[in-house]
Design a protein around this motif. Structure first.
Motif, PDB file in Angstrom:
ATOM      1  N   LEU A 149      69.926  25.487  20.324  1.00 27.36           N
ATOM      2  CA  LEU A 149      70.225  26.031  21.646  1.00 27.36           C
ATOM      3  C   LEU A 149      71.000  27.346  21.541  1.00 27.36           C
ATOM      4  O   LEU A 149      70.831  28.245  22.378  1.00 27.36           O
ATOM      5  N   ASN A 150      71.832  27.458  20.519  1.00 32.95           N
ATOM      6  CA  ASN A 150      72.570  28.708  20.315  1.00 32.95           C
ATOM      7  C   ASN A 150      71.602  29.862  20.090  1.00 32.95           C
ATOM      8  O   ASN A 150      71.754  30.951  20.652  1.00 32.95           O
ATOM      9  N   GLY A 151      70.587  29.612  19.246  1.00 33.62           N
ATOM     10  CA  GLY A 151      69.575  30.630  19.015  1.00 33.62           C
ATOM     11  C   GLY A 151      68.793  30.951  20.276  1.00 33.62           C
ATOM     12  O   GLY A 151      68.475  32.119  20.555  1.00 33.62           O
ATOM     13  N   TYR A 152      68.509  29.898  21.063  1.00 30.66           N
ATOM     14  CA  TYR A 152      67.728  30.094  22.292  1.00 30.66           C
ATOM     15  C   TYR A 152      68.475  30.992  23.281  1.00 30.66           C
ATOM     16  O   TYR A 152      67.908  31.954  23.814  1.00 30.66           O
ATOM     17  N   ILE A 153      69.780  30.699  23.550  1.00 29.21           N
ATOM     18  CA  ILE A 153      70.491  31.488  24.554  1.00 29.21           C
ATOM     19  C   ILE A 153      70.778  32.902  24.048  1.00 29.21           C
ATOM     20  O   ILE A 153      70.838  33.849  24.839  1.00 29.21           O
ATOM     21  N   TRP A 154      70.924  33.085  22.722  1.00 27.20           N
ATOM     22  CA  TRP A 154      71.128  34.442  22.190  1.00 27.20           C
ATOM     23  C   TRP A 154      69.885  35.288  22.454  1.00 27.20           C
ATOM     24  O   TRP A 154      69.978  36.420  22.935  1.00 27.20           O
ATOM     25  N   HIS A 155      68.713  34.742  22.140  1.00 24.17           N
ATOM     26  CA  HIS A 155      67.479  35.486  22.375  1.00 24.17           C
ATOM     27  C   HIS A 155      67.225  35.678  23.872  1.00 24.17           C
ATOM     28  O   HIS A 155      66.638  36.693  24.277  1.00 24.17           O
ATOM     29  N   LEU A 156      67.683  34.719  24.697  1.00 24.90           N
ATOM     30  CA  LEU A 156      67.496  34.846  26.132  1.00 24.90           C
ATOM     31  C   LEU A 156      68.305  36.016  26.688  1.00 24.90           C
ATOM     32  O   LEU A 156      67.802  36.818  27.483  1.00 24.90           O
ATOM     33  N   ILE A 157      69.556  36.138  26.262  1.00 23.76           N
ATOM     34  CA  ILE A 157      70.415  37.214  26.741  1.00 23.76           C
ATOM     35  C   ILE A 157      69.925  38.574  26.236  1.00 23.76           C
ATOM     36  O   ILE A 157      70.153  39.610  26.875  1.00 23.76           O
ATOM     37  N   HIS A 158      69.245  38.586  25.090  1.00 22.00           N
ATOM     38  CA  HIS A 158      68.751  39.846  24.522  1.00 22.00           C
ATOM     39  C   HIS A 158      67.261  40.039  24.773  1.00 22.00           C
ATOM     40  O   HIS A 158      66.611  40.859  24.108  1.00 22.00           O
TER      41      HIS A 158
END
Length: 574
Positions: free
Chosen positions: A390-399
């Motif tokens: 999920l950490n990877g998911y929200i990082w890519h979502l914000i970017h």
């Protein structure tokens, strides 16, 4: 829309010919015309009309009504009506409406609204369960500004639920969500007000059970009325089974308490709300924008401030409304020093992703972690793995592309909710430095509500509620359960236990503990020893309080109900 326009033209012609008329819904209201621009329709299956009429009174506002061909609204039995709260109303009238203490009336009115919510929510839970009211979703459960909750749209009842494929949409006993519990408790932890709510539900349930035969006879008279849901004896049997007339009041109280717990922890209700929202979006077309079911309002980049970075700090074990894990996300914005923490479940992350897919092609979105895992889906190892994914998911979502990263759905998801306030700046519960098998005794205290009765050589002890238990030494709420003995008992054969409540200082049980085959003369020589302990897994369970009740001090010819103080040792009195 075309049919609505034609109908409104007919209504306009009626007023042109007749001038004015009284509203059949409320004959005291006189109207003289229709306001087409304010008229529309709702998006449910029956497509009810929202109509606006011109008031004959030149100083009066337009009169808005809903028109729908449906069943009559649900009424509450007179036996459920409560006496007015005159003392509270007198206080409200006595306090000034403005000035230095002007906030006091507002605070009391807020308390009154919460009380109205508790009573009306209890009535709705019992009524919708007994009648098997289906198609319950967030568009037909209404709330007045006075706090009264009520249901509309009774097109499906007696268990005739809508289907989503092969899945029955209404699978919870009734709609009672964690948001409703939040209002009742005054926060996200169980309080004594929740005890009042459970008691109200059980009292209402037992009151209507006393009139089972009258209720069934009245429904039986309607079998020939042509209502599809009420057409044969099987439909009457649904109500009979729901009322459980063969049960004692105590058994029915235990039964309905379990229904409340089941409804509160139901994932099916959330799924039903989600399915309904999707259906509404499909019905209304592309103009409707998806929203998150757990967020009360929509937020945007403009209203919240630009998000600079997000980081999923940790996962935490939760037990309310159901067991699982929640993930704490640190949100940093462009404003210097503005950092907030939000708590979201895996299901809420998934809802965000599903609704983003309704707005954007998959090529613009990061891939979402798989929901399916081998083994227990709520285990610590799975939560840890999901944390990284999920950490990877929200990082890519914000970017992601600006139209994705800056959309209202994303900014609403990362905007703090009331439940998130406690997450700010908190750390995981500290682990003990050395793993011993015993823990030191914490504080004791609180009160336990019991109902004690004796009949046919059986002693019945209904453990109802506990309030005011002390927190554990590490500051966390306990996992309390009740254990009883009839002393003297050198062989410990009289031990009885309730289930374990999770992470609460104010648990509700409504469990019956029974001692069978004990003559009255023997019973009067016994003492009921009741202990409340916190279950600690591999640690030694912690005593939270206990009380001894000499049974000879009670008149066993009639039921005794009351609160008993919990201490380290001693005898309790009602």
């Amino acid at each position: 829309q075309g049919i609505l326009r034609e109908g409104l033209e007919d209504v306009a012609q009626f007023f042109k010919a007749h001038g004015s008329c009284r509203l059949p819904l409320s004959p005291s209201l006189l109207v003289k015309g229709i306001v087409p621009r304010d008229c529309s329709y709702f998006n449910s299956n029956a497509v009810p009309l929202k109509l606006s009429f011109q008031n004959v009174d030149p100083l009066g506002e337009n009169i808005r009504v809903i028109f729908k061909v449906s069943l009559a609204p649900l009424g509450m039995p007179k036996s459920w009506h409560r006496p007015p709260r005159l003392p509270l109303l007198w206080v409200l009238r006595a306090l000034p409406a403005s000035g230095g203490s002007g906030g006091s009336p507002l605070a009391l009115m807020a308390l009154l609204a919460v009380e109205n919510f508790i009573y009306s929510c209890a009535g709705c839970c019992v009524a919708t369960y007994v009648l098997g009211i289906c198609d319950r979703h967030n568009d037909n459960i209404m709330l007045k500004t006075t706090g009264h909750m009520f249901h509309i749209d009774f097109g499906r009842f007696l268990g005739h639920a809508q289907m989503f494929g092969n899945i029955k949409r209404d699978r919870a006993p009734f709609v009672f969500t964690s948001d409703m519990a939040y209002v009742i408790n005054g926060g996200d932890k169980p309080s004594s007000r929740f005890h009042d709510f459970v008691d109200l539900c059980c009292q209402a349930y037992n009151l209507i059970r006393k009139h089972t035969h009258l209720f069934l006879n009245l429904l039986g008279l309607m079998l020939s009325c042509g209502i599809p849901e009420l057409s044969d004896l099987e439909d009457l049997k649904y109500v009979y089974d729901a009322l459980r007339p063969q049960d004692s009041d105590a058994d029915a109280t235990t039964y309905f308490t379990r229904l409340i717990e089941s409804s509160l922890g139901s994932v099916a209700t959330k799924l039903n709300f989600f399915i309904h929202n999707l259906a509404q979006m499909k019905f209304t077309g592309s103009e409707a924008r998806p929203s998150l079911s757990f967020a009360p309002r929509t937020h945007s980049l403009k209203t919240s401030g630009r998000i600079r970075d997000v980081f999923l700090c940790r996962h935490e074990r939760v037990f309310n409304p159901s067991k699982g894990y929640t993930y704490v996300v640190k949100v940093q914005r462009d404003n210097p020093g503005e950092v907030t923490f939000v708590q979201r479940t895996f299901e809420e992350f998934q809802e965000l992703h599903n609704k983003l897919r309704l707005l954007f092609p998959s090529s613009l979105l990061p891939s979402f972690p798989s929901r399916f895992v081998i083994g227990r889906s709520r285990g610590e190892a799975v939560a840890e793995r999901r944390k990284e994914e999920l950490n990877g998911y929200i990082w890519h979502l914000i970017h992601a592309a600006p139209e994705v990263a800056e959309c209202d759905l994303v900014y609403t998801f990362f905007h703090p909710l009331p439940r998130d306030e406690k997450a700010a700046g908190t750390n995981p519960s500290p682990k003990p430095a050395d793993a011993t098998w015993a823990r030191s005794l914490g504080k004791v205290g609180g009160e336990v509500k019991l109902s004690i009765s004796y009949k046919n050589n059986k002693l019945f002890i209904m453990v109802m509620h506990i309030r005011g238990l002390p927190p554990l030494q590490d500051g966390n709420d306990p996992d309390p359960y009740v254990k009883t003995y009839l002393l003297p008992d050198p062989q410990k054969t009289t031990k009885r236990k309730t289930k374990v409540a999770r992470k609460t200082c104010n648990p509700t049980y409504n469990e019956m503990l029974v001692y069978d085959g004990i003559p009255r003369g023997d019973l009067e020589q016994r003492e009921l020893r009741l202990s409340v302990l916190s279950e600690e897994g591999f640690w030694e369970n912690i005593l939270l309080g206990e009380v001894g009740i000499r049974l000879r001090d009670l008149d066993l010819a009639q039921e005794k109900m009351g609160w008993f103080a919990l201490g380290s040792r001693g005898h309790g009195t009602l």
